[in-house]
Write a protein that holds these residues in place. Structure first.
Motif, PDB file in Angstrom:
ATOM      1  N   ARG A 119       0.821  -1.207   0.000  1.00 47.86           N
ATOM      2  CA  ARG A 119       0.000   0.000   0.000  1.00 47.86           C
ATOM      3  C   ARG A 119       0.858   1.262   0.000  1.00 47.86           C
ATOM      4  N   ALA A 120       1.985   1.210   0.681  1.00 46.01           N
ATOM      5  CA  ALA A 120       2.814   2.405   0.866  1.00 46.01           C
ATOM      6  C   ALA A 120       3.637   2.761  -0.362  1.00 46.01           C
ATOM      7  N   VAL A 121       3.929   1.785  -1.201  1.00 46.61           N
ATOM      8  CA  VAL A 121       4.812   1.998  -2.347  1.00 46.61           C
ATOM      9  C   VAL A 121       3.983   2.212  -3.610  1.00 46.61           C
ATOM     10  N   GLY A 122       4.195   3.345  -4.263  1.00 46.47           N
ATOM     11  CA  GLY A 122       3.492   3.639  -5.497  1.00 46.47           C
ATOM     12  C   GLY A 122       4.314   3.280  -6.722  1.00 46.47           C
ATOM     13  N   VAL A 123       3.673   3.305  -7.847  1.00 41.33           N
ATOM     14  CA  VAL A 123       4.342   2.997  -9.113  1.00 41.33           C
ATOM     15  C   VAL A 123       5.488   3.966  -9.377  1.00 41.33           C
ATOM     16  N   ASP A 124       5.305   5.240  -9.048  1.00 39.81           N
ATOM     17  CA  ASP A 124       6.360   6.231  -9.284  1.00 39.81           C
ATOM     18  C   ASP A 124       7.623   5.884  -8.509  1.00 39.81           C
ATOM     19  N   TYR A 126       4.612   0.017 -17.459  1.00 42.03           N
ATOM     20  CA  TYR A 126       3.251  -0.295 -17.882  1.00 42.03           C
ATOM     21  C   TYR A 126       3.209  -1.210 -19.108  1.00 42.03           C
ATOM     22  N   ARG A 127       4.301  -1.277 -19.830  1.00 49.48           N
ATOM     23  CA  ARG A 127       4.354  -2.223 -20.955  1.00 49.48           C
ATOM     24  C   ARG A 127       4.313  -3.659 -20.421  1.00 49.48           C
ATOM     25  N   TRP A 128       4.998  -3.880 -19.297  1.00 42.03           N
ATOM     26  CA  TRP A 128       5.049  -5.220 -18.728  1.00 42.03           C
ATOM     27  C   TRP A 128       3.948  -5.477 -17.709  1.00 42.03           C
ATOM     28  N   PHE A 129       3.571  -4.432 -16.983  1.00 43.59           N
ATOM     29  CA  PHE A 129       2.576  -4.572 -15.915  1.00 43.59           C
ATOM     30  C   PHE A 129       1.525  -3.478 -16.087  1.00 43.59           C
ATOM     31  N   PRO A 130       0.376  -3.790 -16.643  1.00 42.24           N
ATOM     32  CA  PRO A 130      -0.612  -2.759 -16.992  1.00 42.24           C
ATOM     33  C   PRO A 130      -1.228  -2.026 -15.802  1.00 42.24           C
ATOM     34  N   SER A 131      -1.017  -2.531 -14.594  1.00 45.74           N
ATOM     35  CA  SER A 131      -1.552  -1.861 -13.406  1.00 45.74           C
ATOM     36  C   SER A 131      -0.678  -2.220 -12.211  1.00 45.74           C
ATOM     37  N   LYS A 132      -0.853  -1.467 -11.128  1.00 43.34           N
ATOM     38  CA  LYS A 132      -0.118  -1.790  -9.902  1.00 43.34           C
ATOM     39  C   LYS A 132      -0.530  -3.163  -9.388  1.00 43.34           C
ATOM     40  N   ASP A 133      -1.820  -3.478  -9.470  1.00 41.79           N
ATOM     41  CA  ASP A 133      -2.274  -4.798  -9.031  1.00 41.79           C
ATOM     42  C   ASP A 133      -1.582  -5.910  -9.807  1.00 41.79           C
ATOM     43  N   ALA A 134      -1.410  -5.707 -11.108  1.00 41.27           N
ATOM     44  CA  ALA A 134      -0.722  -6.707 -11.926  1.00 41.27           C
ATOM     45  C   ALA A 134       0.722  -6.877 -11.472  1.00 41.27           C
ATOM     46  N   LEU A 135       1.363  -5.773 -11.078  1.00 42.62           N
ATOM     47  CA  LEU A 135       2.735  -5.835 -10.582  1.00 42.62           C
ATOM     48  C   LEU A 135       2.780  -6.577  -9.248  1.00 42.62           C
TER      49      LEU A 135
END
Length: 205
Positions: free
Chosen positions: A39-44, A58-67
């Motif tokens: 929760r604490a770590v964002g994509v940025d 985003y090419r490899w992981f289309p969303s944070k949930d996917a990551l």
């Protein structure tokens, strides 16, 4: 291309011979999620720490949930690979093999870098039981139960294999949970002894 974009592109190219861009993102996210929480770590933050462009992520992981799911799937692979290595190197006698697995778990949760079970951490972070990350965590728990049952079934004389399996599952779950709070001096130091007592009780029934 901006200077920062060129720098990221150059960094990605330099990493390619030994680590793919996908692996770089995945490994960075795995470390950050474990240390700081999903929760604490964002994509940025993942982008900044991995040194890749956001478009690459985003090419490899289309969303944070996917990551998050990809990270957990890698954790899952590594966990069972470690379990299989322990099985391959341990005494094949059933109780000795069970002790070897539990000894490995106690050692793992007592290590200085342990910050809880990554799968338990995720279930605490997401309340939705259908969240894809929680589904992966559930798979791991069911697989642990299956593997423990396989060990129990090989111990001759156990009167109630299902009961013993559930008791052992509870012990392991408790070791993961308690060690996160109590560190190396937690009750996991008695994990093998407690399991032995449960097995002995079954054999005496």
């Amino acid at each position: 291309m901006s200077p920062s974009s060129k720098a990221r592109a150059g960094s990605e190219a330099a990493a390619a011979p030994t680590e793919s861009v996908r692996d770089r993102i995945l490994n960075t996210a795995r470390e950050l999620f474990y240390k700081e929480g999903v929760r604490a770590v964002g994509v940025d933050t993942v982008v900044a720490e991995s040194g890749v462009a956001k478009t690459s992520l985003y090419r490899w992981f289309p969303s944070k949930d996917a990551l998050i799911v990809a990270v957990l799937e890698q954790e899952q692979k590594d966990r069972w690979a470690g379990w299989d290595r322990t099985a391959a190197s341990s005494d094949p006698e059933p109780r000795a093999r069970l002790r070897a697995h539990l000894t490995g778990i106690a050692r793992y949760v007592s290590s200085s870098h342990f910050r809880g079970c990554p799968f338990m951490n995720v279930t605490a972070a997401f309340s939705d039981p259908e969240h894809p990350a929680r589904l992966v965590a559930n798979e791991v728990m069911y697989e642990l139960r299956r593997r423990l049952r396989g060990l129990v079934d090989n111990i001759q004389g156990v009167k109630d294999p299902e009961e013993l399996t559930e008791q052992l599952l509870l012990l392991v779950d408790g070791a993961f949970s308690a060690a996160q709070c109590l560190g190396k001096n937690g009750p996991q130091q008695f994990l093998v002894a407690a399991a032995d007592a449960l097995v002995d009780a079954q054999l005496k029934k």
